[in-house]
Design a protein around this motif. Sequence first.
Motif, PDB file in Angstrom:
ATOM      1  N   GLY A  32       0.832  -1.192   0.000  1.00  0.00           N
ATOM      2  CA  GLY A  32       0.000   0.000   0.000  1.00  0.00           C
ATOM      3  C   GLY A  32       0.867   1.242   0.000  1.00  0.00           C
ATOM      4  N   LYS A  33       0.343   2.300  -0.562  1.00  0.00           N
ATOM      5  CA  LYS A  33       1.054   3.580  -0.623  1.00  0.00           C
ATOM      6  C   LYS A  33       1.151   4.184   0.770  1.00  0.00           C
ATOM      7  N   GLN A  34       2.307   4.716   1.101  1.00  0.00           N
ATOM      8  CA  GLN A  34       2.565   5.391   2.366  1.00  0.00           C
ATOM      9  C   GLN A  34       2.597   6.906   2.143  1.00  0.00           C
ATOM     10  N   PRO A  35       2.344   7.705   3.181  1.00  0.00           N
ATOM     11  CA  PRO A  35       2.348   9.167   3.022  1.00  0.00           C
ATOM     12  C   PRO A  35       3.633   9.731   2.416  1.00  0.00           C
ATOM     13  N   ALA A  36       4.776   9.151   2.723  1.00  0.00           N
ATOM     14  CA  ALA A  36       6.041   9.678   2.189  1.00  0.00           C
ATOM     15  C   ALA A  36       6.154   9.488   0.675  1.00  0.00           C
ATOM     16  N   ALA A  37       5.253   8.703   0.078  1.00  0.00           N
ATOM     17  CA  ALA A  37       5.282   8.501  -1.369  1.00  0.00           C
ATOM     18  C   ALA A  37       4.896   9.777  -2.111  1.00  0.00           C
ATOM     19  N   ALA A  38       4.176  10.679  -1.449  1.00  0.00           N
ATOM     20  CA  ALA A  38       3.753  11.961  -2.039  1.00  0.00           C
ATOM     21  C   ALA A  38       3.129  11.738  -3.413  1.00  0.00           C
ATOM     22  N   ASP A  39       3.774  12.222  -4.483  1.00  0.00           N
ATOM     23  CA  ASP A  39       3.196  12.104  -5.823  1.00  0.00           C
ATOM     24  C   ASP A  39       3.546  10.797  -6.528  1.00  0.00           C
ATOM     25  N   LEU A  40       4.286   9.920  -5.867  1.00  0.00           N
ATOM     26  CA  LEU A  40       4.569   8.603  -6.444  1.00  0.00           C
ATOM     27  C   LEU A  40       3.321   7.730  -6.316  1.00  0.00           C
ATOM     28  N   ASN A  41       3.219   6.718  -7.155  1.00  0.00           N
ATOM     29  CA  ASN A  41       2.095   5.803  -7.083  1.00  0.00           C
ATOM     30  C   ASN A  41       2.610   4.362  -7.064  1.00  0.00           C
ATOM     31  N   PRO A  42       3.223   3.948  -5.943  1.00  0.00           N
ATOM     32  CA  PRO A  42       3.780   2.590  -5.898  1.00  0.00           C
ATOM     33  C   PRO A  42       2.677   1.532  -5.936  1.00  0.00           C
ATOM     34  N   VAL A  43       2.868   0.556  -6.808  1.00  0.00           N
ATOM     35  CA  VAL A  43       1.957  -0.565  -6.951  1.00  0.00           C
ATOM     36  C   VAL A  43       2.803  -1.824  -7.017  1.00  0.00           C
ATOM     37  N   GLY A  44       2.457  -2.812  -6.200  1.00  0.00           N
ATOM     38  CA  GLY A  44       3.221  -4.051  -6.263  1.00  0.00           C
ATOM     39  C   GLY A  44       2.916  -4.962  -5.108  1.00  0.00           C
ATOM     40  N   GLY A  45       3.774  -5.936  -4.970  1.00  0.00           N
ATOM     41  CA  GLY A  45       3.566  -6.929  -3.938  1.00  0.00           C
ATOM     42  C   GLY A  45       4.856  -7.531  -3.437  1.00  0.00           C
ATOM     43  N   VAL A  46       4.682  -8.344  -2.393  1.00  0.00           N
ATOM     44  CA  VAL A  46       5.804  -9.019  -1.746  1.00  0.00           C
ATOM     45  C   VAL A  46       5.432 -10.481  -1.596  1.00  0.00           C
ATOM     46  N   ASN A  47       6.356 -11.360  -1.964  1.00  0.00           N
ATOM     47  CA  ASN A  47       6.178 -12.791  -1.733  1.00  0.00           C
ATOM     48  C   ASN A  47       7.166 -13.184  -0.647  1.00  0.00           C
ATOM     49  N   VAL A  48       6.653 -13.867   0.380  1.00  0.00           N
ATOM     50  CA  VAL A  48       7.481 -14.290   1.510  1.00  0.00           C
ATOM     51  C   VAL A  48       7.398 -15.802   1.641  1.00  0.00           C
ATOM     52  N   ARG A  49       8.556 -16.448   1.611  1.00  0.00           N
ATOM     53  CA  ARG A  49       8.637 -17.897   1.824  1.00  0.00           C
ATOM     54  C   ARG A  49       9.460 -18.137   3.070  1.00  0.00           C
ATOM     55  N   ARG A  50       8.950 -18.981   3.953  1.00  0.00           N
ATOM     56  CA  ARG A  50       9.631 -19.205   5.227  1.00  0.00           C
ATOM     57  C   ARG A  50       9.972 -20.673   5.427  1.00  0.00           C
ATOM     58  N   SER A  51      11.197 -20.908   5.813  1.00  0.00           N
ATOM     59  CA  SER A  51      11.683 -22.199   6.303  1.00  0.00           C
ATOM     60  C   SER A  51      12.604 -21.819   7.452  1.00  0.00           C
ATOM     61  N   ASP A  52      13.843 -22.294   7.458  1.00  0.00           N
ATOM     62  CA  ASP A  52      14.794 -21.792   8.450  1.00  0.00           C
ATOM     63  C   ASP A  52      15.298 -20.406   8.050  1.00  0.00           C
ATOM     64  N   MET A  53      15.019 -20.046   6.789  1.00  0.00           N
ATOM     65  CA  MET A  53      15.307 -18.712   6.268  1.00  0.00           C
ATOM     66  C   MET A  53      13.992 -18.095   5.790  1.00  0.00           C
ATOM     67  N   VAL A  54      13.925 -16.777   5.789  1.00  0.00           N
ATOM     68  CA  VAL A  54      12.788 -16.076   5.195  1.00  0.00           C
ATOM     69  C   VAL A  54      13.297 -15.468   3.898  1.00  0.00           C
ATOM     70  N   MET A  55      12.724 -15.925   2.779  1.00  0.00           N
ATOM     71  CA  MET A  55      13.073 -15.416   1.466  1.00  0.00           C
ATOM     72  C   MET A  55      12.015 -14.405   1.056  1.00  0.00           C
ATOM     73  N   THR A  56      12.460 -13.215   0.679  1.00  0.00           N
ATOM     74  CA  THR A  56      11.557 -12.120   0.352  1.00  0.00           C
ATOM     75  C   THR A  56      11.816 -11.663  -1.070  1.00  0.00           C
ATOM     76  N   ALA A  57      10.743 -11.551  -1.852  1.00  0.00           N
ATOM     77  CA  ALA A  57      10.821 -11.021  -3.209  1.00  0.00           C
ATOM     78  C   ALA A  57       9.754  -9.942  -3.341  1.00  0.00           C
TER      79      ALA A  57
END
Length: 147
Positions: A32-57
């Motif tokens: 979701g867009k945060q206030p500091a984004a101002a005139d930016l319009n960030p759109v996207g997502g995060v994929n999180v996979r967890r085992s003994d490590m947390v892999m973030t994309a």
Amino acid sequence: MKRILMLSAAAAVALSSCSLIDRSVGTNYTLGKQPAAADLNPVGGVNVRRSDMVMTAARVTGLKADTYYVAHYHVQGTASADPCKSGGAPIMASMIVGKTDSSGYLALNGEVAANVVTAATYFNIHTATGADGTPADAGVACTGVRL
């Protein structure tokens, strides 16, 4: 013999498909867009996979072109029950730094030991001052997470 080779090729395709499926396993979150984004319009997502490590994309569009961004997990703060508005402390060991391309697209990939981010309640992307990943704002895109 040709039949055996064909079966072997089919088995190889099946096995490679399984490994592709395994790579997509995880939990998807929408940023979701945060206030500091101002005139930016960030759109996207995060994929999180967890085992003994947390892999973030993370994949985000709508950011400033050719600019460094830093992302990391945060613990829950006290300013709000909403994780992204809570003002929680960053977990700096989970820091991922990347630079947008000329269209404002950002791709981030990182991993950290699961026990380091167990208490995380949100993932925040900030504009960075440079390649070292020093945050330049309170965050332009955020999502709550459950690890």
